[in-house]
Design a protein around this motif. Structure first.
Motif, PDB file in Angstrom:
ATOM      1  N   LEU A  10       0.820  -1.210   0.000  1.00  0.00           N
ATOM      2  CA  LEU A  10       0.000   0.000   0.000  1.00  0.00           C
ATOM      3  C   LEU A  10       0.857   1.263   0.000  1.00  0.00           C
ATOM      4  O   LEU A  10       0.465   2.283  -0.578  1.00  0.00           O
ATOM      5  N   GLN A  11       2.023   1.203   0.623  1.00  0.00           N
ATOM      6  CA  GLN A  11       2.883   2.384   0.669  1.00  0.00           C
ATOM      7  C   GLN A  11       3.291   2.826  -0.736  1.00  0.00           C
ATOM      8  O   GLN A  11       3.426   4.025  -0.998  1.00  0.00           O
ATOM      9  N   SER A  12       3.465   1.875  -1.644  1.00  0.00           N
ATOM     10  CA  SER A  12       3.858   2.233  -3.010  1.00  0.00           C
ATOM     11  C   SER A  12       2.751   3.009  -3.716  1.00  0.00           C
ATOM     12  O   SER A  12       3.028   3.823  -4.604  1.00  0.00           O
ATOM     13  N   ILE A  13       1.495   2.767  -3.335  1.00  0.00           N
ATOM     14  CA  ILE A  13       0.380   3.532  -3.901  1.00  0.00           C
ATOM     15  C   ILE A  13       0.480   4.983  -3.449  1.00  0.00           C
ATOM     16  O   ILE A  13       0.354   5.919  -4.240  1.00  0.00           O
ATOM     17  N   LEU A  14       0.727   5.149  -2.163  1.00  0.00           N
ATOM     18  CA  LEU A  14       0.824   6.495  -1.601  1.00  0.00           C
ATOM     19  C   LEU A  14       2.016   7.250  -2.170  1.00  0.00           C
ATOM     20  O   LEU A  14       1.959   8.466  -2.371  1.00  0.00           O
ATOM     21  N   ASP A  15       3.105   6.546  -2.456  1.00  0.00           N
ATOM     22  CA  ASP A  15       4.319   7.189  -2.968  1.00  0.00           C
ATOM     23  C   ASP A  15       4.204   7.586  -4.436  1.00  0.00           C
ATOM     24  O   ASP A  15       4.994   8.406  -4.919  1.00  0.00           O
ATOM     25  N   ASN A  16       3.251   7.005  -5.148  1.00  0.00           N
ATOM     26  CA  ASN A  16       3.127   7.276  -6.581  1.00  0.00           C
ATOM     27  C   ASN A  16       2.495   8.652  -6.801  1.00  0.00           C
ATOM     28  O   ASN A  16       1.438   8.950  -6.238  1.00  0.00           O
ATOM     29  N   GLU A  18       0.799   9.694  -9.145  1.00  0.00           N
ATOM     30  CA  GLU A  18      -0.510   9.585  -9.775  1.00  0.00           C
ATOM     31  C   GLU A  18      -1.622   9.264  -8.779  1.00  0.00           C
ATOM     32  O   GLU A  18      -2.793   9.251  -9.149  1.00  0.00           O
ATOM     33  N   CYS A  19      -1.268   9.010  -7.537  1.00  0.00           N
ATOM     34  CA  CYS A  19      -2.274   8.622  -6.545  1.00  0.00           C
ATOM     35  C   CYS A  19      -3.336   9.710  -6.407  1.00  0.00           C
ATOM     36  O   CYS A  19      -3.025  10.853  -6.064  1.00  0.00           O
ATOM     37  N   PRO A  20      -4.610   9.390  -6.672  1.00  0.00           N
ATOM     38  CA  PRO A  20      -5.672  10.396  -6.555  1.00  0.00           C
ATOM     39  C   PRO A  20      -5.809  10.901  -5.121  1.00  0.00           C
ATOM     40  O   PRO A  20      -5.529  10.160  -4.166  1.00  0.00           O
ATOM     41  N   PRO A  21      -6.238  12.137  -4.946  1.00  0.00           N
ATOM     42  CA  PRO A  21      -6.376  12.698  -3.594  1.00  0.00           C
ATOM     43  C   PRO A  21      -7.256  11.857  -2.673  1.00  0.00           C
ATOM     44  O   PRO A  21      -6.966  11.736  -1.481  1.00  0.00           O
ATOM     45  N   LEU A  22      -8.319  11.272  -3.209  1.00  0.00           N
ATOM     46  CA  LEU A  22      -9.203  10.464  -2.372  1.00  0.00           C
ATOM     47  C   LEU A  22      -8.471   9.243  -1.826  1.00  0.00           C
ATOM     48  O   LEU A  22      -8.587   8.915  -0.639  1.00  0.00           O
ATOM     49  N   LEU A  23      -7.709   8.554  -2.669  1.00  0.00           N
ATOM     50  CA  LEU A  23      -6.959   7.392  -2.194  1.00  0.00           C
ATOM     51  C   LEU A  23      -5.861   7.816  -1.226  1.00  0.00           C
ATOM     52  O   LEU A  23      -5.585   7.128  -0.242  1.00  0.00           O
ATOM     53  N   PRO A  52      -9.843  -0.445   5.676  1.00  0.00           N
ATOM     54  CA  PRO A  52     -11.238  -0.375   5.225  1.00  0.00           C
ATOM     55  C   PRO A  52     -11.607   0.913   4.500  1.00  0.00           C
ATOM     56  O   PRO A  52     -12.381   0.881   3.536  1.00  0.00           O
ATOM     57  N   GLN A  53     -11.062   2.058   4.935  1.00  0.00           N
ATOM     58  CA  GLN A  53     -11.424   3.310   4.261  1.00  0.00           C
ATOM     59  C   GLN A  53     -10.855   3.357   2.843  1.00  0.00           C
ATOM     60  O   GLN A  53     -11.482   3.889   1.929  1.00  0.00           O
ATOM     61  N   TRP A  54      -9.663   2.792   2.661  1.00  0.00           N
ATOM     62  CA  TRP A  54      -9.074   2.752   1.324  1.00  0.00           C
ATOM     63  C   TRP A  54      -9.889   1.851   0.399  1.00  0.00           C
ATOM     64  O   TRP A  54     -10.164   2.208  -0.747  1.00  0.00           O
ATOM     65  N   VAL A 126     -17.412   7.253   5.907  1.00  0.00           N
ATOM     66  CA  VAL A 126     -18.204   7.304   4.678  1.00  0.00           C
ATOM     67  C   VAL A 126     -17.349   7.896   3.563  1.00  0.00           C
ATOM     68  O   VAL A 126     -16.666   8.905   3.766  1.00  0.00           O
ATOM     69  N   VAL A 127     -17.384   7.261   2.409  1.00  0.00           N
ATOM     70  CA  VAL A 127     -16.745   7.795   1.207  1.00  0.00           C
ATOM     71  C   VAL A 127     -17.823   7.928   0.138  1.00  0.00           C
ATOM     72  O   VAL A 127     -18.557   6.967  -0.135  1.00  0.00           O
ATOM     73  N   ALA A 128     -17.926   9.110  -0.447  1.00  0.00           N
ATOM     74  CA  ALA A 128     -18.929   9.366  -1.487  1.00  0.00           C
ATOM     75  C   ALA A 128     -18.241   9.835  -2.758  1.00  0.00           C
ATOM     76  O   ALA A 128     -17.328  10.664  -2.706  1.00  0.00           O
TER      77      ALA A 128
END
Length: 218
Positions: A10-16, A18-23, A52-54, A126-128
């Motif tokens: 998961l850390q690699s997602i955060l480091d990218n 391109e990671c969208p602000p929501l993620l 769970p939120q991710w 909640v995520v919308a």
């Protein structure tokens, strides 16, 4: 399209970049650096309690997965849990990649949570994600944690927003419908009644954020 290897941590997602602000938002906070490095995307999808939120954000975004079928790779909507297909690629639609929103697509997102302390896992979250065309909602997905027997689930009640303006009255009605739909189980962090009430309150907040983003872009 951003293709993510599900063996990646998961850390690699955060480091990218391109990671969208929501993620990015849902990967920070109570999820520690150590957990993000030790938890793969695959593990987070099959055991959603890890992040769970991710996972809720992924479901709200409507991402797809690629799995190996009998006839080769197959693309299908993301589902979560131990019995879900084991994907090897997670596909993030380009419309969610930075910059997100604006005139192309009209997508808006909101996220709300309640915790005992900022470092704690949310009691309810909640995520919308809403697609707005002009003044009318085209799609609306609201995903909640902490209010179902399973860790995370897409609410069906907010489908009533489709075809209507994303205004205060419709947001309130959708939040009330979500509050009736959820099936929380109480524990030492929050009773069933508290979790149900928070489902409605936080849905209203998350959808309100979507509405404010819409107004700011006009």
């Amino acid at each position: 399209m951003w293709n993510i290897d599900t063996n990646a941590p998961l850390q690699s997602i955060l480091d990218n970049p391109e990671c969208p602000p929501l993620l990015r938002r849902t990967l920070t906070g109570p999820i520690s650096w150590q957990t993000r490095n030790e938890t793969s995307v695959q593990k987070a999808l099959t055991s959603p309690r890890a992040a769970p939120q991710w996972v809720a954000a992924l479901l709200a975004m409507g991402v797809t997965i690629t799995v190996e079928g009998d006839a080769g790779p197959e693309e299908m909507p993301l589902t979560v849990g131990a019995e879900s297909p084991s994907p090897h690629i997670l596909r993030i639609p380009p419309l969610f990649l930075p910059p997100m929103g604006g005139d192309e697509g009209g997508w808006r997102w909101g996220e709300a949570r309640v915790t005992r302390t900022p470092a704690d896992e949310p009691i309810v979250a909640v995520v919308a994600v809403v697609e707005v065309n002009g003044d009318v909602v085209r799609q609306a997905r609201v995903v909640l944690t902490g209010v179902w027997p399973e860790p995370v689930r897409l609410a069906q009640a907010t489908e009533q927003l489709v075809g209507r303006p994303l205004d205060e009255d419709n947001i309130r009605a959708a939040a009330e419908a979500v509050e009736k739909e959820v099936a929380p189980r109480g524990d030492f962090r929050g009773s069933e009644e508290y979790r149900r009430a928070m489902a409605g309150v936080l849905t209203r907040r998350a959808l309100g954020q979507c509405s404010q983003q819409e107004a700011s872009d006009e």
